[in-house]
Design a protein around this motif. Structure first.
Motif, PDB file in Angstrom:
ATOM      1  N   THR A  45     -14.524  12.503   8.718  1.00 34.90           N
ATOM      2  CA  THR A  45     -14.263  12.479   7.273  1.00 34.90           C
ATOM      3  C   THR A  45     -13.708  13.816   6.794  1.00 34.90           C
ATOM      4  O   THR A  45     -12.839  13.859   5.920  1.00 34.90           O
ATOM      5  CB  THR A  45     -15.552  12.102   6.499  1.00 34.90           C
ATOM      6  OG1 THR A  45     -15.954  10.791   6.909  1.00 34.90           O
ATOM      7  CG2 THR A  45     -15.325  12.101   5.006  1.00 34.90           C
ATOM      8  N   GLN A  85     -14.561   6.374   2.961  1.00 38.04           N
ATOM      9  CA  GLN A  85     -15.702   5.806   3.680  1.00 38.04           C
ATOM     10  C   GLN A  85     -16.522   4.931   2.730  1.00 38.04           C
ATOM     11  O   GLN A  85     -17.096   3.928   3.134  1.00 38.04           O
ATOM     12  CB  GLN A  85     -16.549   6.937   4.267  1.00 38.04           C
ATOM     13  CG  GLN A  85     -17.607   6.447   5.228  1.00 38.04           C
ATOM     14  CD  GLN A  85     -18.094   7.561   6.147  1.00 38.04           C
ATOM     15  OE1 GLN A  85     -17.572   8.668   6.151  1.00 38.04           O
ATOM     16  NE2 GLN A  85     -19.092   7.260   6.945  1.00 38.04           N
ATOM     17  N   ASP A 161     -10.948   5.435   6.375  1.00 41.53           N
ATOM     18  CA  ASP A 161     -12.134   6.111   6.903  1.00 41.53           C
ATOM     19  C   ASP A 161     -13.238   5.080   7.126  1.00 41.53           C
ATOM     20  O   ASP A 161     -13.815   4.575   6.179  1.00 41.53           O
ATOM     21  CB  ASP A 161     -12.590   7.206   5.935  1.00 41.53           C
ATOM     22  CG  ASP A 161     -13.560   8.195   6.590  1.00 41.53           C
ATOM     23  OD1 ASP A 161     -13.793   8.095   7.812  1.00 41.53           O
ATOM     24  OD2 ASP A 161     -14.082   9.071   5.873  1.00 41.53           O
ATOM     25  N   GLU A 162     -13.513   4.791   8.388  1.00 42.75           N
ATOM     26  CA  GLU A 162     -14.522   3.793   8.782  1.00 42.75           C
ATOM     27  C   GLU A 162     -14.382   2.497   7.986  1.00 42.75           C
ATOM     28  O   GLU A 162     -15.278   2.119   7.235  1.00 42.75           O
ATOM     29  CB  GLU A 162     -15.922   4.385   8.650  1.00 42.75           C
ATOM     30  CG  GLU A 162     -16.072   5.625   9.522  1.00 42.75           C
ATOM     31  CD  GLU A 162     -17.509   5.985   9.861  1.00 42.75           C
ATOM     32  OE1 GLU A 162     -18.374   5.126   9.764  1.00 42.75           O
ATOM     33  OE2 GLU A 162     -17.722   7.137  10.258  1.00 42.75           O
TER      34      GLU A 162
HETATM   35 MG   LIG Z   1     -17.410  10.102   7.923  1.00 43.81          MG
END
Ligand SMILES: [Mg+2]
Ligand SMILES: Nc1ncnc2c1ncn2[C@@H]1O[C@H](COP(=O)(O)OP(=O)(O)OP(=O)(O)O)[C@@H](O)[C@H]1O
Length: 317
Positions: A45, A85, A161-162
């Motif tokens: 991140t 995220q 992000d994820e």
């Molecule tokens: Mg992360």
């Protein structure tokens, strides 16, 4: 040749003494999907935030779509679509209103914003839900809306992000489809993930990060090959047979076995699968080791990951 869409050199970032990124290099060619694979706290991140100008690096250089993140942050932001995220969808607004808002923020006029929003709703199969508050969407629908929002304005780079953390299996498949759709259109994508299967399935190239450093980079096949093409796995009946079994496996293969003492299990990477099983078995018999189970399995990205990252199962030394 054109400059890669992402060029990161010797990137460093620390937070109050905690090193988050410790000299990271990364390049992503146009139209490629790069997966940044790493465990919790690896620095994924942090890298995403620096690439998208949300965070300043301590040192190193970062160029996105030809722009320098420190000197030309406005141009970088215009070139990048980000799905963080955590979902950035406003639950009080409808799906369509969310997209209209993003389109207007990105400089579209009213009419153009409506065209962009309706097109994206259609593409991400959200047209039926478009006029409902996004707060009532399922996790998978919200993720799709996030992806759609990241595409407003036709960014040169999409950063995810994820994208599937916390989703149920069906929503995950759904999100994978959406990402595959992006890549089929030639969009350059950087996605972070903790899931090997996800990186394997979606990415052209995988960069494995751990504790702020790149520990490997390559295609899924290259990484698997580097981890050995397959594994001989065996279990012995007695605790005191674990040691001789480990030595037998090592001498038969020339590789260092991975040992799970509690399960009395020994595993070793081999390149000549079937023949190696024969050699290991012959050595075990010669050493008088009683084998409960022995077999051959293919290397997975998990093997790559466990071999490269300082996970809890890694032995010291
Ligand atoms: Mg992360
Ligand atoms: N704002 C911050 N202040 C202090 N430390 C931070 C901050 N952001 C990140 N860190 C630290 O930097 C390291 C890397 O964090 P980062 O969030 O980049 O990891 P990650 O790979 O995204 O992990 P996850 O998979 O859990 O999301 C961690 O040790 C984290 O605690």
């Amino acid at each position: 040749m054109a400059e890669p869409v992402v060029v990161v050199r010797e990137l460093r970032k620390a937070f109050a003494g905690i090193t988050a990124l410790n000299g990271v290099d990364l390049e992503i060619e146009r139209g490629r999907v790069c997966a940044l694979l790493g465990p919790n706290g690896a620095g994924k991140t942090t890298l995403v935030r620096i690439l998208t100008t949300l965070l300043r690096p301590d040192s190193g250089s970062v160029r996105v779509a030809g722009w320098n993140v420190l000197e030309e942050p406005g141009e970088v932001r215009a070139a990048v679509g980000l799905t963080g995220q955590n979902s950035m969808v406003d639950g009080l607004l409808t799906g369509r209103e969310n997209l209209l808002l993003v389109a207007r923020l990105r400089g579209a006029g009213r009419r153009e914003a409506r065209i962009v929003a309706d097109d994206l709703l259609d593409r991400f199969r959200l047209t039926d839900a478009a006029r409902r508050p996004a707060g009532g969407y399922s996790g998978g629908m919200r993720r799709r809306l996030d992806l759609a929002a990241a595409l407003v304005g036709g960014p040169r780079l999409v950063v995810l992000d994820e994208p599937t953390t916390g989703l149920d299996p069906e929503s995950r498949l759904d999100t994978w489809d959406a990402v595959a759709d992006l890549t089929a259109r030639g969009t350059t994508v950087l996605l972070t993930t903790q899931y090997l299967e996800e990186a394997d399935r979606l990415a052209d190239r995988i960069t494995v990060v751990d504790r702020g450093e790149v520990v490997a980079t390559g295609t899924a096949d290259e990484l698997k090959a580097a981890a050995g093409t397959s594994r001989v796995v065996l279990c012995v009946a007695e605790d005191h047979h674990v040691e001789p079994a480990t030595r037998a496996a090592a001498s038969a293969t020339g590789a260092e076995p991975r040992v799970d003492r509690r399960a009395r299990r020994v595993e070793v990477a081999v390149t000549d699968g079937q023949a190696a099983v024969g050699r290991v078995l012959a050595n075990l018999t010669a050493a008088g080791v009683e084998v409960l189970e022995i077999g051959l399995r293919r290397a997975t990205l998990d093997d790559v990951f466990l071999g490269l990252t300082a996970g809890p199962r890694r032995r010291p030394g």
